[in-house]
Design a protein around this motif. Structure first.
Motif, PDB file in Angstrom:
ATOM      1  N   PHE A   1       0.824  -1.200   0.000  1.00 41.37           N
ATOM      2  CA  PHE A   1       0.000   0.000   0.000  1.00 41.37           C
ATOM      3  C   PHE A   1       0.866   1.261   0.000  1.00 41.37           C
ATOM      4  CE2 PHE A   1      -3.729  -2.513   1.561  1.00 41.37           C
ATOM      5  CZ  PHE A   1      -4.610  -2.093   0.579  1.00 41.37           C
ATOM      6  N   SER A   2       1.962   1.227   0.720  1.00 45.02           N
ATOM      7  CA  SER A   2       2.828   2.403   0.780  1.00 45.02           C
ATOM      8  C   SER A   2       3.480   2.690  -0.563  1.00 45.02           C
ATOM      9  CB  SER A   2       3.906   2.206   1.837  1.00 45.02           C
ATOM     10  OG  SER A   2       4.762   1.134   1.499  1.00 45.02           O
ATOM     11  N   LEU A   3       3.569   1.677  -1.425  1.00 42.67           N
ATOM     12  CA  LEU A   3       4.132   1.864  -2.757  1.00 42.67           C
ATOM     13  C   LEU A   3       3.066   2.145  -3.800  1.00 42.67           C
ATOM     14  CD1 LEU A   3       6.820  -0.950  -2.718  1.00 42.67           C
ATOM     15  CD2 LEU A   3       7.211   1.499  -2.604  1.00 42.67           C
ATOM     16  N   GLY A   4       1.822   2.293  -3.365  1.00 43.86           N
ATOM     17  CA  GLY A   4       0.747   2.639  -4.282  1.00 43.86           C
ATOM     18  C   GLY A   4       0.105   1.466  -4.955  1.00 43.86           C
ATOM     19  N   SER A   5       0.244   0.263  -4.385  1.00 40.39           N
ATOM     20  CA  SER A   5      -0.389  -0.916  -4.980  1.00 40.39           C
ATOM     21  C   SER A   5      -0.835  -1.840  -3.873  1.00 40.39           C
ATOM     22  CB  SER A   5       0.567  -1.657  -5.912  1.00 40.39           C
ATOM     23  OG  SER A   5      -0.021  -2.856  -6.360  1.00 40.39           O
ATOM     24  N   GLY A   6      -2.155  -2.174  -3.867  1.00 45.75           N
ATOM     25  CA  GLY A   6      -2.667  -3.161  -2.933  1.00 45.75           C
ATOM     26  C   GLY A   6      -3.437  -4.234  -3.657  1.00 45.75           C
ATOM     27  N   GLU A   7      -3.138  -4.404  -4.961  1.00 49.11           N
ATOM     28  CA  GLU A   7      -3.933  -5.288  -5.788  1.00 49.11           C
ATOM     29  C   GLU A   7      -3.461  -6.735  -5.759  1.00 49.11           C
ATOM     30  OE1 GLU A   7      -4.109  -3.710  -9.687  1.00 49.11           O
ATOM     31  OE2 GLU A   7      -5.173  -1.891  -9.119  1.00 49.11           O
ATOM     32  N   ALA A   8      -2.365  -7.036  -5.094  1.00 47.25           N
ATOM     33  CA  ALA A   8      -1.919  -8.421  -4.996  1.00 47.25           C
ATOM     34  C   ALA A   8      -2.964  -9.222  -4.228  1.00 47.25           C
ATOM     35  CB  ALA A   8      -0.576  -8.490  -4.283  1.00 47.25           C
ATOM     36  N   PRO A   9      -3.314 -10.421  -4.697  1.00 36.87           N
ATOM     37  CA  PRO A   9      -4.331 -11.217  -4.009  1.00 36.87           C
ATOM     38  C   PRO A   9      -3.979 -11.433  -2.540  1.00 36.87           C
ATOM     39  CG  PRO A   9      -3.832 -12.175  -6.147  1.00 36.87           C
ATOM     40  CD  PRO A   9      -2.832 -11.077  -5.927  1.00 36.87           C
ATOM     41  N   LEU A  10      -4.969 -11.328  -1.704  1.00 39.27           N
ATOM     42  CA  LEU A  10      -4.748 -11.452  -0.263  1.00 39.27           C
ATOM     43  C   LEU A  10      -4.192 -12.825   0.096  1.00 39.27           C
ATOM     44  CD1 LEU A  10      -5.017 -10.347   2.608  1.00 39.27           C
ATOM     45  CD2 LEU A  10      -7.378 -11.149   2.619  1.00 39.27           C
ATOM     46  N   LEU A  11      -4.682 -13.864  -0.570  1.00 38.75           N
ATOM     47  CA  LEU A  11      -4.209 -15.209  -0.251  1.00 38.75           C
ATOM     48  C   LEU A  11      -2.752 -15.394  -0.653  1.00 38.75           C
ATOM     49  CD1 LEU A  11      -7.303 -17.453  -1.125  1.00 38.75           C
ATOM     50  CD2 LEU A  11      -6.538 -16.597   1.091  1.00 38.75           C
ATOM     51  N   ASP A  12      -2.289 -14.655  -1.654  1.00 40.82           N
ATOM     52  CA  ASP A  12      -0.860 -14.680  -1.969  1.00 40.82           C
ATOM     53  C   ASP A  12      -0.045 -14.160  -0.784  1.00 40.82           C
ATOM     54  OD1 ASP A  12      -1.589 -15.598  -4.433  1.00 40.82           O
ATOM     55  OD2 ASP A  12      -0.517 -14.062  -5.578  1.00 40.82           O
ATOM     56  N   ILE A  13      -0.482 -13.048  -0.219  1.00 38.68           N
ATOM     57  CA  ILE A  13       0.211 -12.456   0.923  1.00 38.68           C
ATOM     58  C   ILE A  13       0.161 -13.400   2.122  1.00 38.68           C
ATOM     59  CG2 ILE A  13       0.350 -10.437   2.408  1.00 38.68           C
ATOM     60  CD1 ILE A  13       0.907  -9.805  -0.467  1.00 38.68           C
ATOM     61  N   VAL A  14      -0.994 -14.010   2.349  1.00 39.87           N
ATOM     62  CA  VAL A  14      -1.127 -14.955   3.466  1.00 39.87           C
ATOM     63  C   VAL A  14      -0.183 -16.137   3.297  1.00 39.87           C
ATOM     64  CG1 VAL A  14      -2.726 -16.541   4.603  1.00 39.87           C
ATOM     65  CG2 VAL A  14      -3.512 -14.276   3.942  1.00 39.87           C
ATOM     66  N   ALA A  15      -0.054 -16.615   2.066  1.00 36.85           N
ATOM     67  CA  ALA A  15       0.836 -17.743   1.800  1.00 36.85           C
ATOM     68  C   ALA A  15       2.290 -17.364   2.036  1.00 36.85           C
ATOM     69  CB  ALA A  15       0.631 -18.240   0.372  1.00 36.85           C
ATOM     70  N   TYR A  16       2.719 -16.224   1.493  1.00 37.67           N
ATOM     71  CA  TYR A  16       4.101 -15.803   1.683  1.00 37.67           C
ATOM     72  C   TYR A  16       4.414 -15.566   3.156  1.00 37.67           C
ATOM     73  CZ  TYR A  16       4.450 -15.179  -3.372  1.00 37.67           C
ATOM     74  OH  TYR A  16       4.465 -15.386  -4.722  1.00 37.67           O
ATOM     75  N   ALA A  17       3.476 -14.990   3.877  1.00 38.40           N
ATOM     76  CA  ALA A  17       3.702 -14.762   5.310  1.00 38.40           C
ATOM     77  C   ALA A  17       3.722 -16.074   6.084  1.00 38.40           C
ATOM     78  CB  ALA A  17       2.622 -13.837   5.866  1.00 38.40           C
ATOM     79  N   GLY A  18       2.958 -17.064   5.638  1.00 35.84           N
ATOM     80  CA  GLY A  18       2.887 -18.338   6.351  1.00 35.84           C
ATOM     81  C   GLY A  18       4.145 -19.173   6.261  1.00 35.84           C
ATOM     82  N   TYR A  19       5.010 -18.876   5.274  1.00 39.76           N
ATOM     83  CA  TYR A  19       6.274 -19.619   5.183  1.00 39.76           C
ATOM     84  C   TYR A  19       7.186 -19.322   6.363  1.00 39.76           C
ATOM     85  CZ  TYR A  19       4.967 -20.712   0.369  1.00 39.76           C
ATOM     86  OH  TYR A  19       4.316 -21.170  -0.754  1.00 39.76           O
TER      87      TYR A  19
END
Length: 269
Positions: free
Chosen positions: A170-188
């Motif tokens: 969001f700070s870079l002006g983009s929040g369009e990445a799928p939420l589940l992608d973020i959840v997956a990367y964080a879950g590693y």
């Protein structure tokens, strides 16, 4: 002449003859049909465009949950190598696309080592809770309540990691990445945590080597992933700002890992 009969008893009231034009019912039927047809077409247009809008936004931000569980043994082994030893990954970090229904779509994890999945994060999270409970049992501190606190602590840590990655976008002006992608990367995160906690159970001094190692590896993995995959969604490019955010993401892994690796019934230390 005039209707002066009123309601006098015994006097029948003459029937009122209402003349109907031969075009009245025809105009009424045609008008009502035209109105109904117009409203129906307009309603379908609104509902159709609304449903398409909702579906497009759902696919953009949430994707299909089944996509993240299309894995096999070969993918799991290679993905664990990439997460735990990211500097040994010699291939590219971008995801593979394929045309589906006239538009480009990412291949599922079973065909792309760089695709995110939720199988490994969920399994790693469950293993982390079990190993943490076993560690408490070795010290005579195990209880169902303590295991429950560890479960909640793990969820909070996962949420903090998701928030960190999402707010960076969001700070870079983009929040369009799928939420589940973020959840997956964080879950590693929990793959490295499992390794560190397991080492602590087997030999407590190995924890002081494995914890910095897993922090460093997770930081490298997230930096490469966010730079090559997620930052592709950013509309404007600012190299200095990108570098600072990537560095912040990498450094933030150390306090998060130390907090999650502290297997106690306390929230802090």
């Amino acid at each position: 002449m005039y209707d002066n009969l009123g309601n006098q008893p015994g006097v029948p009231r003459p029937p009122m003859n209402i003349q109907q034009t031969p075009f009245g019912n025809g105009f009424y039927g045609a008008g009502s049909g035209l109105i109904k047809g117009g409203l129906g077409a307009y309603g379908e247009k609104i509902l159709g465009s609304s449903s398409e809008y909702v579906q497009s936004n759902i696919s953009r931000y949430f994707s299909d949950p089944q996509y993240y569980f299309q894995v096999n043994d070969h993918y799991v082994r290679n993905k664990l190598k990439v997460v735990l030893f990211p500097f040994l990954h010699r291939g590219h970090w971008t995801r593979i696309t394929e045309p589906v229904g006239g538009r480009l779509s990412y291949k599922p994890p079973i065909y792309d080592i760089n695709a995110p999945d939720l199988y490994i994060p969920f399994m790693a999270f469950g293993t982390y809770v079990v190993l943490a409970g076993f560690s408490l049992g070795l010290h005579g501190k195990f209880s169902p309540e303590a295991l429950n606190w560890l479960f909640i602590k793990g969820l909070v840590g996962w949420f903090l990691q998701v928030s960190l990655l999402k707010m960076s976008l969001f700070s870079l002006g983009s929040g369009e990445a799928p939420l589940l992608d973020i959840v997956a990367y964080a879950g590693y995160t929990f793959t490295g945590m499992c390794l560190a906690v397991l080492g602590k159970i087997m030999w407590k001094y190995s924890y002081y080597f494995l914890m910095p190692w897993t922090c460093l590896c997770m930081g490298i993995f997230l930096v490469k992933t966010m730079k090559r995959v997620l930052f592709a969604e950013v509309r404007s490019y600012d190299s200095s700002k990108h570098h600072y955010l990537l560095l912040f993401i990498a450094i933030a892994q150390f306090p998060l890992f130390i907090w999650l690796g502290n297997i106690t019934v306390n929230w802090l230390f």
